[in-house]
Scaffold this motif. Structure first.
Motif, PDB file in Angstrom:
ATOM      1  N   ASN A 139      39.228  34.388  43.615  1.00  0.00           N
ATOM      2  CA  ASN A 139      38.407  35.382  43.928  1.00  0.00           C
ATOM      3  C   ASN A 139      37.534  35.221  45.511  1.00  0.00           C
ATOM      4  O   ASN A 139      36.134  35.169  45.196  1.00  0.00           O
ATOM      5  CB  ASN A 139      37.223  35.475  42.878  1.00  0.00           C
ATOM      6  N   SER A 140      38.107  35.042  46.569  1.00  0.00           N
ATOM      7  CA  SER A 140      37.379  34.803  47.696  1.00  0.00           C
ATOM      8  C   SER A 140      37.395  35.855  48.618  1.00  0.00           C
ATOM      9  O   SER A 140      38.343  36.110  49.600  1.00  0.00           O
ATOM     10  CB  SER A 140      38.455  33.710  48.384  1.00  0.00           C
ATOM     11  N   GLY A 141      36.625  36.914  48.159  1.00  0.00           N
ATOM     12  CA  GLY A 141      36.266  38.023  49.102  1.00  0.00           C
ATOM     13  C   GLY A 141      36.994  39.366  48.374  1.00  0.00           C
ATOM     14  O   GLY A 141      37.753  39.137  47.509  1.00  0.00           O
ATOM     15  N   LEU A 142      37.091  40.450  49.367  1.00  0.00           N
ATOM     16  CA  LEU A 142      37.714  41.540  49.101  1.00  0.00           C
ATOM     17  C   LEU A 142      39.401  41.474  48.793  1.00  0.00           C
ATOM     18  O   LEU A 142      39.904  40.356  49.481  1.00  0.00           O
ATOM     19  CB  LEU A 142      37.778  42.539  50.025  1.00  0.00           C
TER      20      LEU A 142
END
Lengths: 470, 470
Positions: B183-186
């Motif tokens: 879940n590292s950003g868009l």
């Protein structure tokens, strides 16, 4: 400001705009690490009201921080001076359709309530984690929450068929599909899920449900090493055709913290073991679930057989299979307490990393050595969704100095990324991991994210200061 | 133009820039419905060369149409006057890692070759469809292809862990993750997958593999109605705990078209039946797959038991279970011919709709009535991935007039959307479905898509004229 407050009151009614002491419950998050004073908390009761709130904010160029259950672990609801847009009044489970295996829910539905509503129709919404009694749809979608059943059912993103989103300017985007195949243009759904409220406000969703297992088998297992734990996982997946729902690692140090906070609790085993695993398998098929002539459930048999073989070979040191629902609950409670244990003490260096499954053991060996040098006084609050390579490597540092804390975080990231891992597995970026985004994420990807942010939120009003590095 | 050609030749070498007759194989797509003359076809051999090509195009503001297997069904590679960027030379399976269950592949790898490479290591890449002998990684990712195993394994998007993308300006974006949680950003990965080459050029991917089934059971089944077909699906899922891999509907009319094109083929049953289903179930667990004392495979037993019960109750009219690999291949061949049958005749009105599973029967009833009025001479080439509600309602019209053809398409869309369906389930938008995008897709969503397109491809050079309506 009074203009904005007036406009918001006209949009949602006086009683739904809170300020001062009334807004206090929304002035910090679950971790207790962040505190702020919002301009106000607005509690719309419908999509139309959310839209009206966004129009006011858009016109006034006022920051808006969406919030639902407020149980995030990355400071994603920090809202100094902002309008907090709470979805908590949009709490209706609109539909459970067993034949289509879907739930249509508003963003303020509490996860535990959704679990109950699904179960009442013989179905399961398989996302679960410790904060399920507070966490709401809008929050777990916006963070693409993970939890303990990802191994079998995927992350939140894998459980979403459709969403409704209110955009920065108040327009309502209707992507409320129930379909399993829909290739009609760019995938905005998966872009909005996990965007932490920076691109729009999710107001409704269509979620997938799965059949309720007809049998479940749960055990606490002590293994000789993490490699043996992976052998256990593979043997169980093989024996059951992929029926492992949860495979959670708890080292002795975690069990000690748990026992300290829960003095009435029993330890899982009579003797201490360095590596404990909570495993749960589940099945829907009659051949696995229907009890035999002596009441024996085949599924439990598969688990016992695998455990028996591994006990014999010395890779499993001890194992306790839950004999009833109370024993099962005791096992789960021990694991699900992690979240509240985590936030029981500040400061903490909250690390939520992922590495490929077969690298977890290397990661821990390297990082533990490194931590011993970096901070000999540190206490480790480690727990891991081992089945998907996700490690919560939380450190209570011996020294609260932010520079020191950041050095620990950097070391954890460095070791994770050296093994092909991620610095943020399931908690998201929020405020906490923005420095990590800046130093670790692919630069071209960060540029693309910022370009998308600017395109969809040109006034920069949606959850500013989160996710995107400066 | 000669400047551009010169720059491209410097970027990839003279032999890798084709013009005139050399480019002819790339001047139409598989459907034969679209013809064009590209400026040239460029065949880079590496990501660095793709990057160099994009830089030339970006500087010259020249349109670039990425192409790999060219088996799309929506005109997505139409490239009049454009640089066609063919990925076909980037055809290496770089790694198959059984312990991590992943494949690392270049965009020009043919699907069938990937199947073989995975199988050699005891694993399966579960995406499959008729064009698998030509379709390549870049194409099936860019269209988020579906096919016959979506029911169990999901669309292409569900099978992708990481990608590498060359952006419009030639920058390389590295999202080559092997992680199941990140879940590292868009989520740019899911945005690029299914974007049909309008946001970037996918050059590499990390794909998920699954264990090779230890047993498979395949049957042709004649059912009394589509409702009975759904009962069969549910009974099989229940009996096997969700082991149905393919559940494909072929009406009598389809079988007639197939027999006409394959005069040497045998019909599935001695008598004709209005509704035929191809079903396949598969299992990895020993308890399902290990033959008993008389050689009987438990999995086949589950299938035969369900079919037996339904034969008795009259909901199944006839059934043939494949007794060997040749009979299984014969059953699959009958279904997988659909693609080539579809493109055997022009014009066709190519509809690829999805409706909720339990609405397929209503959709067909309504639409067949409507078609009989709209075009009494029309011939229907209908086949359906019934297990996920996806219906290929292709019409060979009695009258080739484009306005008439469009009226048929509109009617199909209208009936699908009235049931909560989509006008494009798995083929994507390309050129063919742009009018449908304009009239059917949520307007706020279309605006958001266009804003993203403008943000990531500000010069509008990537596959222009596709996906986004004017």
């Amino acid at each position: 400001m009074s203009d904005v407050l007036g406009a918001l009151r006209r949009a949602v009614g006086n009683g739904a705009v809170l300020t001062g002491a009334d807004a206090a419950p929304w002035s910090q998050d679950w971790t207790g690490a962040y505190h702020w004073t919002p301009l106000c908390v607005v509690r719309p009761a419908s999509t139309a009201e959310v839209s009206a709130v966004m129009k006011v904010a858009f016109d006034a160029r006022m920051p808006v921080v969406p919030v639902s259950g407020n149980t995030g672990l990355a400071g994603g609801t920090f809202a100094e001076g902002a309008i907090m847009l709470s979805l908590d009044r949009m709490n209706r489970v609109r539909e459970i359709r067993p034949e289509a295996r879907i739930a249509v829910v508003e963003a303020g539905v509490i996860l535990a309530n959704l679990h109950e509503a699904a179960l009442a129709k013989g179905l399961v919404f398989p996302l679960t984690f410790g904060a399920r009694g507070s966490s709401m749809v809008g929050g777990f979608l916006s963070t693409n929450a993970g939890g303990s059943n990802v191994l079998r059912y995927g992350n939140t993103r894998d459980l979403v068929l459709g969403i409704e989103v209110v955009m920065a300017d108040g327009q309502v985007m209707n992507l409320m599909s129930e379909l399993h195949k829909d290739n009609s243009g760019l995938n905005l759904k998966h872009l909005m899920v996990g965007a932490e409220g920076t691109l729009g406000v999710i107001t409704q969703a269509v979620l997938k449900l799965v059949p309720r297992p007809a049998a479940t088998a749960t055990a606490m297992v002590a293994v000789a090493s993490l490699d043996d734990a992976l052998s256990l996982l593979n043997a169980l997946q093989m024996a059951t055709g992929g029926a492992v729902e949860a495979f959670e690692y708890m080292p002795q140090a975690y069990l000690e913290v748990y026992a300290r906070h829960n003095p009435q609790s029993r330890p899982p085993f009579d003797t201490e073991h360095a590596h404990c695993i909570m495993v749960e398998i589940a099945a829907t098929a009659p051949r696995d679930a229907t009890p035999g002539p002596y009441g024996e459930v085949p599924l439990v048999g598969y688990l016992e057989e695998v455990l028996g073989d591994m006990l014999e070979s010395g890779r499993v040191l001890d194992a306790v299979v839950a004999q009833n629902e109370a024993q099962r609950a005791e096992i789960w409670e021990r694991r699900e307490a992690a979240g509240s244990l985590l936030v029981s003490r500040n400061p903490m260096v909250n690390n939520d990393i992922a590495v490929p499954l077969d690298k977890v053991s290397v990661f821990l060996d390297r990082m533990n050595l490194r931590l011993a040098v970096l901070d000999p006084q540190a206490e480790l609050m480690l727990v891991s969704h081992l089945g998907d390579g996700n490690v919560h490597y939380t450190v209570w540092p011996g020294n609260p100095d932010p520079v020191h804390c950041d050095a620990i975080m950097e070391a954890v990231e460095e070791e994770a990324l050296a093994l092909g891992g991620s610095f943020s597995a399931e908690h998201g970026i929020g405020v906490t991991k923005r420095p990590s985004m800046a130093r670790r994420k692919d630069k071209v990807a960060v540029s693309a994210m910022k370009a998308i942010k600017a395109a969809l939120d040109p006034r920069g009003i949606l959850n500013p200061g989160k996710v995107f590095p400066d």
